[in-house]
Design a protein around this motif. Structure first.
Motif, PDB file in Angstrom:
ATOM      1  N   MET A  33       6.302  28.611  46.303  1.00 14.85           N
ATOM      2  CA  MET A  33       5.421  27.832  45.464  1.00 14.85           C
ATOM      3  C   MET A  33       5.481  26.373  45.895  1.00 14.85           C
ATOM      4  O   MET A  33       6.533  25.812  46.075  1.00 14.85           O
ATOM      5  N   SER A  34       4.343  25.767  45.994  1.00 18.34           N
ATOM      6  CA  SER A  34       4.240  24.397  46.476  1.00 18.34           C
ATOM      7  C   SER A  34       4.459  23.388  45.354  1.00 18.34           C
ATOM      8  O   SER A  34       4.314  23.693  44.186  1.00 18.34           O
ATOM      9  N   ASP A  35       4.810  22.160  45.724  1.00 15.18           N
ATOM     10  CA  ASP A  35       4.999  21.090  44.747  1.00 15.18           C
ATOM     11  C   ASP A  35       3.722  20.306  44.506  1.00 15.18           C
ATOM     12  O   ASP A  35       3.754  19.245  43.905  1.00 15.18           O
ATOM     13  N   ASN A  36       2.599  20.796  44.987  1.00 20.99           N
ATOM     14  CA  ASN A  36       1.340  20.073  44.859  1.00 20.99           C
ATOM     15  C   ASN A  36       0.950  19.917  43.398  1.00 20.99           C
ATOM     16  O   ASN A  36       1.113  20.833  42.596  1.00 20.99           O
ATOM     17  N   THR A  37       0.411  18.755  43.074  1.00 16.98           N
ATOM     18  CA  THR A  37      -0.055  18.469  41.727  1.00 16.98           C
ATOM     19  C   THR A  37      -1.446  19.044  41.551  1.00 16.98           C
ATOM     20  O   THR A  37      -2.283  18.934  42.433  1.00 16.98           O
ATOM     21  N   GLU A  38      -1.685  19.626  40.388  1.00 12.90           N
ATOM     22  CA  GLU A  38      -3.014  20.172  40.136  1.00 12.90           C
ATOM     23  C   GLU A  38      -4.020  19.031  39.991  1.00 12.90           C
ATOM     24  O   GLU A  38      -3.731  18.018  39.362  1.00 12.90           O
ATOM     25  N   MET A  39      -5.162  19.200  40.608  1.00 16.77           N
ATOM     26  CA  MET A  39      -6.232  18.211  40.490  1.00 16.77           C
ATOM     27  C   MET A  39      -7.539  18.943  40.240  1.00 16.77           C
ATOM     28  O   MET A  39      -7.632  20.153  40.438  1.00 16.77           O
ATOM     29  N   ILE A  40      -8.517  18.196  39.797  1.00 19.66           N
ATOM     30  CA  ILE A  40      -9.823  18.792  39.523  1.00 19.66           C
ATOM     31  C   ILE A  40     -10.800  18.409  40.614  1.00 19.66           C
ATOM     32  O   ILE A  40     -10.818  17.269  41.081  1.00 19.66           O
ATOM     33  N   ILE A  41     -11.564  19.398  41.038  1.00 22.85           N
ATOM     34  CA  ILE A  41     -12.653  19.164  41.980  1.00 22.85           C
ATOM     35  C   ILE A  41     -13.925  19.591  41.265  1.00 22.85           C
ATOM     36  O   ILE A  41     -14.046  20.729  40.821  1.00 22.85           O
ATOM     37  N   ARG A  42     -14.838  18.656  41.106  1.00 21.01           N
ATOM     38  CA  ARG A  42     -16.093  18.921  40.398  1.00 21.01           C
ATOM     39  C   ARG A  42     -17.231  18.891  41.412  1.00 21.01           C
ATOM     40  O   ARG A  42     -17.422  17.912  42.105  1.00 21.01           O
ATOM     41  N   PHE A  43     -17.958  20.004  41.485  1.00 19.45           N
ATOM     42  CA  PHE A  43     -19.072  20.153  42.416  1.00 19.45           C
ATOM     43  C   PHE A  43     -20.379  20.049  41.650  1.00 19.45           C
ATOM     44  O   PHE A  43     -20.509  20.580  40.557  1.00 19.45           O
ATOM     45  N   HIS A  44     -21.347  19.350  42.242  1.00 21.78           N
ATOM     46  CA  HIS A  44     -22.677  19.239  41.640  1.00 21.78           C
ATOM     47  C   HIS A  44     -23.691  19.855  42.607  1.00 21.78           C
ATOM     48  O   HIS A  44     -24.023  19.255  43.616  1.00 21.78           O
ATOM     49  N   PRO A  45     -24.147  21.079  42.301  1.00 21.97           N
ATOM     50  CA  PRO A  45     -25.122  21.730  43.188  1.00 21.97           C
ATOM     51  C   PRO A  45     -26.546  21.235  42.936  1.00 21.97           C
ATOM     52  O   PRO A  45     -26.845  20.690  41.880  1.00 21.97           O
ATOM     53  N   VAL A  46     -27.417  21.447  43.906  1.00 23.84           N
ATOM     54  CA  VAL A  46     -28.826  21.099  43.764  1.00 23.84           C
ATOM     55  C   VAL A  46     -29.395  21.904  42.600  1.00 23.84           C
ATOM     56  O   VAL A  46     -29.248  23.116  42.543  1.00 23.84           O
ATOM     57  N   GLY A  47     -30.026  21.236  41.660  1.00 20.21           N
ATOM     58  CA  GLY A  47     -30.709  21.908  40.554  1.00 20.21           C
ATOM     59  C   GLY A  47     -29.822  22.735  39.661  1.00 20.21           C
ATOM     60  O   GLY A  47     -30.297  23.668  39.029  1.00 20.21           O
ATOM     61  N   GLY A  48     -28.543  22.420  39.583  1.00 22.53           N
ATOM     62  CA  GLY A  48     -27.656  23.209  38.741  1.00 22.53           C
ATOM     63  C   GLY A  48     -26.701  22.343  37.958  1.00 22.53           C
ATOM     64  O   GLY A  48     -26.713  21.128  38.054  1.00 22.53           O
ATOM     65  N   GLU A  49     -25.892  23.003  37.167  1.00 22.35           N
ATOM     66  CA  GLU A  49     -24.891  22.297  36.380  1.00 22.35           C
ATOM     67  C   GLU A  49     -23.607  22.136  37.185  1.00 22.35           C
ATOM     68  O   GLU A  49     -23.322  22.921  38.087  1.00 22.35           O
ATOM     69  N   ASP A  50     -22.811  21.146  36.823  1.00 15.78           N
ATOM     70  CA  ASP A  50     -21.526  20.911  37.482  1.00 15.78           C
ATOM     71  C   ASP A  50     -20.634  22.141  37.368  1.00 15.78           C
ATOM     72  O   ASP A  50     -20.663  22.856  36.368  1.00 15.78           O
ATOM     73  N   VAL A  51     -19.830  22.330  38.392  1.00 15.91           N
ATOM     74  CA  VAL A  51     -18.834  23.389  38.414  1.00 15.91           C
ATOM     75  C   VAL A  51     -17.479  22.709  38.591  1.00 15.91           C
ATOM     76  O   VAL A  51     -17.293  21.938  39.536  1.00 15.91           O
ATOM     77  N   ALA A  52     -16.553  22.977  37.679  1.00 16.81           N
ATOM     78  CA  ALA A  52     -15.221  22.374  37.758  1.00 16.81           C
ATOM     79  C   ALA A  52     -14.200  23.414  38.184  1.00 16.81           C
ATOM     80  O   ALA A  52     -14.173  24.524  37.653  1.00 16.81           O
TER      81      ALA A  52
END
Length: 86
Positions: free
Chosen positions: A1-20
């Protein structure tokens, strides 16, 4: 298991709602942005192996097709004040 911190990546597609997606696949935002940019340049999907889609409790692998994504935001914390898309 890695020590990486959880982060959020939010994508905004063409003509759609954000995906987190919450992920601990990367050591930090710079590494995440580099991986996203490389996937875009190579016209391939982004694969996250330790991710939670839209705040679900279970961690899964997530494949994101970047073909129709117009912007991406990477942050260590997600909130209404975490910044605008560029």
């Amino acid at each position: 298991m890695s020590d990486n911190t959880e982060m959020i990546i939010r994508f905004h597609p063409v003509g759609g709602e954000d995906v987190a997606v919450l992920t601990s696949d990367f050591a930090g935002p710079d590494e995440a942005v580099e991986a996203i940019a490389r996937a875009l340049d190579e016209r391939r999907s982004l694969i996250l192996t330790r991710a939670r889609y839209n705040r679900e409790t279970d961690e899964n692998a997530v494949l994101i097709n970047l073909a129709n994504v117009v912007s991406v935001r990477v942050a260590r914390r997600d909130s209404a004040t975490s910044g605008q898309y560029l």
